[in-house]
Design a protein around this motif. Structure first.
Motif, PDB file in Angstrom:
ATOM      1  N   GLU A  28      77.087  59.992  67.405  1.00 35.17           N
ATOM      2  CA  GLU A  28      76.707  60.220  66.007  1.00 35.17           C
ATOM      3  C   GLU A  28      75.619  59.240  65.581  1.00 35.17           C
ATOM      4  O   GLU A  28      75.448  58.165  66.165  1.00 35.17           O
ATOM      5  CB  GLU A  28      77.919  60.068  65.085  1.00 35.17           C
ATOM      6  N   ARG A  29      74.890  59.631  64.526  1.00 41.34           N
ATOM      7  CA  ARG A  29      73.883  58.751  63.929  1.00 41.34           C
ATOM      8  C   ARG A  29      74.417  58.332  62.557  1.00 41.34           C
ATOM      9  O   ARG A  29      74.441  59.130  61.620  1.00 41.34           O
ATOM     10  CB  ARG A  29      72.540  59.469  63.815  1.00 41.34           C
ATOM     11  N   ILE A  30      74.841  57.085  62.474  1.00 42.41           N
ATOM     12  CA  ILE A  30      75.642  56.609  61.339  1.00 42.41           C
ATOM     13  C   ILE A  30      74.807  55.700  60.442  1.00 42.41           C
ATOM     14  O   ILE A  30      74.326  54.642  60.884  1.00 42.41           O
ATOM     15  CB  ILE A  30      76.885  55.850  61.837  1.00 42.41           C
ATOM     16  N   ALA A  31      74.638  56.090  59.191  1.00 38.71           N
ATOM     17  CA  ALA A  31      73.933  55.267  58.208  1.00 38.71           C
ATOM     18  C   ALA A  31      74.949  54.406  57.471  1.00 38.71           C
ATOM     19  O   ALA A  31      75.938  54.912  56.942  1.00 38.71           O
ATOM     20  CB  ALA A  31      73.178  56.151  57.219  1.00 38.71           C
ATOM     21  N   LEU A  32      74.713  53.106  57.445  1.00 39.63           N
ATOM     22  CA  LEU A  32      75.556  52.176  56.705  1.00 39.63           C
ATOM     23  C   LEU A  32      74.875  51.883  55.378  1.00 39.63           C
ATOM     24  O   LEU A  32      73.782  51.314  55.353  1.00 39.63           O
ATOM     25  CB  LEU A  32      75.759  50.889  57.508  1.00 39.63           C
ATOM     26  N   VAL A  33      75.507  52.287  54.269  1.00 42.04           N
ATOM     27  CA  VAL A  33      74.885  52.138  52.953  1.00 42.04           C
ATOM     28  C   VAL A  33      75.796  51.336  52.033  1.00 42.04           C
ATOM     29  O   VAL A  33      76.995  51.200  52.268  1.00 42.04           O
ATOM     30  CB  VAL A  33      74.565  53.513  52.321  1.00 42.04           C
ATOM     31  N   GLY A  34      75.208  50.831  50.966  1.00 47.06           N
ATOM     32  CA  GLY A  34      75.936  50.030  49.987  1.00 47.06           C
ATOM     33  C   GLY A  34      74.950  49.144  49.250  1.00 47.06           C
ATOM     34  O   GLY A  34      73.826  48.929  49.706  1.00 47.06           O
ATOM     35  N   ALA A  35      75.352  48.624  48.119  1.00 46.10           N
ATOM     36  CA  ALA A  35      74.477  47.765  47.332  1.00 46.10           C
ATOM     37  C   ALA A  35      74.154  46.485  48.092  1.00 46.10           C
ATOM     38  O   ALA A  35      74.886  46.085  49.006  1.00 46.10           O
ATOM     39  CB  ALA A  35      75.129  47.439  45.990  1.00 46.10           C
ATOM     40  N   ASN A  36      73.063  45.832  47.721  1.00 48.47           N
ATOM     41  CA  ASN A  36      72.706  44.551  48.329  1.00 48.47           C
ATOM     42  C   ASN A  36      73.820  43.536  48.105  1.00 48.47           C
ATOM     43  O   ASN A  36      74.407  43.456  47.027  1.00 48.47           O
ATOM     44  CB  ASN A  36      71.400  44.023  47.719  1.00 48.47           C
ATOM     45  N   GLY A  37      74.094  42.764  49.156  1.00 46.69           N
ATOM     46  CA  GLY A  37      75.118  41.734  49.046  1.00 46.69           C
ATOM     47  C   GLY A  37      76.524  42.195  49.350  1.00 46.69           C
ATOM     48  O   GLY A  37      77.478  41.407  49.250  1.00 46.69           O
ATOM     49  N   ILE A 223      76.398  60.896  59.771  1.00 44.11           N
ATOM     50  CA  ILE A 223      77.554  60.323  59.071  1.00 44.11           C
ATOM     51  C   ILE A 223      77.035  59.196  58.188  1.00 44.11           C
ATOM     52  O   ILE A 223      76.132  58.455  58.572  1.00 44.11           O
ATOM     53  CB  ILE A 223      78.606  59.765  60.056  1.00 44.11           C
ATOM     54  N   THR A 224      77.595  59.072  56.975  1.00 48.13           N
ATOM     55  CA  THR A 224      77.232  57.978  56.082  1.00 48.13           C
ATOM     56  C   THR A 224      78.467  57.125  55.815  1.00 48.13           C
ATOM     57  O   THR A 224      79.498  57.639  55.380  1.00 48.13           O
ATOM     58  CB  THR A 224      76.668  58.502  54.752  1.00 48.13           C
ATOM     59  N   LEU A 225      78.345  55.821  56.118  1.00 44.77           N
ATOM     60  CA  LEU A 225      79.430  54.868  55.882  1.00 44.77           C
ATOM     61  C   LEU A 225      79.105  54.073  54.624  1.00 44.77           C
ATOM     62  O   LEU A 225      78.076  53.401  54.556  1.00 44.77           O
ATOM     63  CB  LEU A 225      79.560  53.900  57.062  1.00 44.77           C
ATOM     64  N   TYR A 226      79.990  54.131  53.637  1.00 45.08           N
ATOM     65  CA  TYR A 226      79.767  53.460  52.360  1.00 45.08           C
ATOM     66  C   TYR A 226      80.585  52.174  52.325  1.00 45.08           C
ATOM     67  O   TYR A 226      81.809  52.198  52.423  1.00 45.08           O
ATOM     68  CB  TYR A 226      80.184  54.395  51.222  1.00 45.08           C
ATOM     69  N   LEU A 227      79.881  51.040  52.215  1.00 44.21           N
ATOM     70  CA  LEU A 227      80.526  49.737  52.168  1.00 44.21           C
ATOM     71  C   LEU A 227      80.492  49.206  50.742  1.00 44.21           C
ATOM     72  O   LEU A 227      79.425  48.984  50.173  1.00 44.21           O
ATOM     73  CB  LEU A 227      79.820  48.760  53.111  1.00 44.21           C
ATOM     74  N   GLN A 233      84.089  53.465  53.599  1.00 40.71           N
ATOM     75  CA  GLN A 233      84.502  54.844  53.350  1.00 40.71           C
ATOM     76  C   GLN A 233      83.513  55.780  54.045  1.00 40.71           C
ATOM     77  O   GLN A 233      82.322  55.778  53.723  1.00 40.71           O
ATOM     78  CB  GLN A 233      84.539  55.137  51.852  1.00 40.71           C
ATOM     79  N   PRO A 234      83.950  56.587  55.016  1.00 44.65           N
ATOM     80  CA  PRO A 234      83.043  57.481  55.735  1.00 44.65           C
ATOM     81  C   PRO A 234      82.852  58.817  55.014  1.00 44.65           C
ATOM     82  O   PRO A 234      83.787  59.359  54.411  1.00 44.65           O
ATOM     83  CB  PRO A 234      83.753  57.685  57.077  1.00 44.65           C
ATOM     84  N   PHE A 235      81.630  59.335  55.074  1.00 44.92           N
ATOM     85  CA  PHE A 235      81.303  60.648  54.530  1.00 44.92           C
ATOM     86  C   PHE A 235      80.539  61.421  55.596  1.00 44.92           C
ATOM     87  O   PHE A 235      79.637  60.875  56.242  1.00 44.92           O
ATOM     88  CB  PHE A 235      80.431  60.532  53.276  1.00 44.92           C
ATOM     89  N   LYS A 236      80.881  62.669  55.784  1.00 47.80           N
ATOM     90  CA  LYS A 236      80.178  63.507  56.754  1.00 47.80           C
ATOM     91  C   LYS A 236      78.839  63.931  56.186  1.00 47.80           C
ATOM     92  O   LYS A 236      78.750  64.370  55.041  1.00 47.80           O
ATOM     93  CB  LYS A 236      81.029  64.752  57.083  1.00 47.80           C
ATOM     94  N   GLY A 237      77.770  63.767  56.972  1.00 51.50           N
ATOM     95  CA  GLY A 237      76.459  64.217  56.541  1.00 51.50           C
ATOM     96  C   GLY A 237      75.519  63.064  56.234  1.00 51.50           C
ATOM     97  O   GLY A 237      75.823  61.896  56.469  1.00 51.50           O
ATOM     98  N   LYS A 246      80.296  61.950  46.710  1.00 56.71           N
ATOM     99  CA  LYS A 246      80.721  60.846  45.855  1.00 56.71           C
ATOM    100  C   LYS A 246      80.805  61.297  44.396  1.00 56.71           C
ATOM    101  O   LYS A 246      81.738  60.945  43.667  1.00 56.71           O
ATOM    102  CB  LYS A 246      79.735  59.680  45.998  1.00 56.71           C
ATOM    103  N   GLU A 247      79.824  62.098  43.966  1.00 58.44           N
ATOM    104  CA  GLU A 247      79.825  62.604  42.594  1.00 58.44           C
ATOM    105  C   GLU A 247      81.001  63.566  42.376  1.00 58.44           C
ATOM    106  O   GLU A 247      81.651  63.543  41.330  1.00 58.44           O
ATOM    107  CB  GLU A 247      78.502  63.320  42.312  1.00 58.44           C
ATOM    108  N   GLN A 248      81.273  64.398  43.389  1.00 60.20           N
ATOM    109  CA  GLN A 248      82.402  65.325  43.274  1.00 60.20           C
ATOM    110  C   GLN A 248      83.714  64.564  43.198  1.00 60.20           C
ATOM    111  O   GLN A 248      84.610  64.918  42.420  1.00 60.20           O
ATOM    112  CB  GLN A 248      82.415  66.279  44.477  1.00 60.20           C
ATOM    113  N   THR A 249      83.833  63.486  43.980  1.00 56.86           N
ATOM    114  CA  THR A 249      85.036  62.640  43.932  1.00 56.86           C
ATOM    115  C   THR A 249      85.190  62.001  42.563  1.00 56.86           C
ATOM    116  O   THR A 249      86.296  61.923  42.020  1.00 56.86           O
ATOM    117  CB  THR A 249      84.957  61.554  45.017  1.00 56.86           C
TER     118      THR A 249
END
Length: 270
Positions: A28-37, A223-227, A233-237, A246-249
């Motif tokens: 998989e190609r996994i993007a790790l995202v989240g605010a700075n810090g 896959i997008t990993l939200y830190l 928290q993993p999200f597909k896509g 995230k908005e739907q949640t």
């Protein structure tokens, strides 16, 4: 592939990673995202063994090859840009140099012991597609914007930004099983970014990357990993898929909260 179990990391009174457990899916190609810090770079450093957790562990196969994009250029590069890029695949490049040295030595003074070492290195080289190393390095360098004329120049002739492009080329040349990239598009122009997107879309291993380039996130991630708050928290896509989920949640949580408040008010009236 790589698995983290109960991974925690704190600095003074701040917790960045809080008992994280996650298995990074193979291929998989996994993007790790989240605010700075929030600890994205800290997590990447722990996975690449550049930092250690306070508790928990990183589990990976012994035979797995991992590559991590460094944030600073090599202070002692090889003699040419081409060779420095080839050095990204350390095992094959070392064998390449040792075989060349042994051939020169045996041309002057042939010894059976030297030939035995040469034969062993040759088997390693051939079994790992060593003859493709130089061609692959050149292909990657040209894709990232270098010219053919530059390849035989010394890396010291490059500016800081181009030295970082060379570090990216070295990392890709290593052909790892698990590839970690921290802001890989920082020093790239649009044609190079587009080439990198196409290259990573066909990458056979597992990719984990951090980027602030929304288009790059959308074109590469599966896959997008939200830190956030020390939790993953993993999200597909890709990134847009993540934002939509995230908005739907959020809407679902709001509706649930309103329902609970309404039920509570009803019970109070009762």
């Amino acid at each position: 592939m790589i698995r983290i179990e109960n991974l925690s990391k704190s600095f003074t009174d701040r917790t960045l990673l809080d008992h994280l457990t996650y298995h990074f899916p193979e291929g998989e190609r996994i993007a790790l995202v989240g605010a700075n810090g929030q600890g994205k770079t800290t997590l990447l450093n722990i996975l690449s063994r550049k930092d250690s957790p306070n508790s928990g562990q990183v589990i990976q196969p012994k035979s797995m090859r991992l590559a991590f994009l460094t944030q600073s250029p090599n202070l002692h590069p090889e003699a040419t840009i081409r060779q420095e890029c080839m050095a990204g695949h350390q095992d094959l490049f070392t064998a390449h140099k040792q075989m060349a040295s042994l051939l020169e030595k045996m041309a002057i003074d042939f010894k059976e012991d030297d030939y035995a070492i040469y034969e062993r290195l040759l088997n390693l080289y051939e079994n790992n597609n060593g003859y493709q190393l130089e061609g692959n390095a050149e292909k990657i360098l040209l894709g990232l914007g270098f010219t053919t004329e530059q390849l035989d120049q010394h890396p010291s002739t490059l500016s800081g930004g181009w030295r970082m492009r060379l570090e990216l080329a070295k990392t890709l040349t290593s052909k790892p099983d698990f590839l970690i990239l921290d802001e890989p598009t920082n020093h790239l122009d649009l044609p190079s970014i587009e080439w990198l997107e196409e290259y990573l879309q066909t990458f056979k291993g597992t990719l984990l990357f951090v980027s602030h380039d929304r288009s790059f996130l959308n074109n590469v991630a599966t896959i997008t990993l939200y830190l956030k708050g020390g939790k993953l928290q993993p999200f597909k896509g890709n990134f847009d898929d993540f934002l939509n989920q995230k908005e739907q949640t959020r809407k679902t949580d709001e509706a649930t909260l309103k329902k609970l408040v309404k039920q509570q008010a009803h019970m109070q009236r009762f």
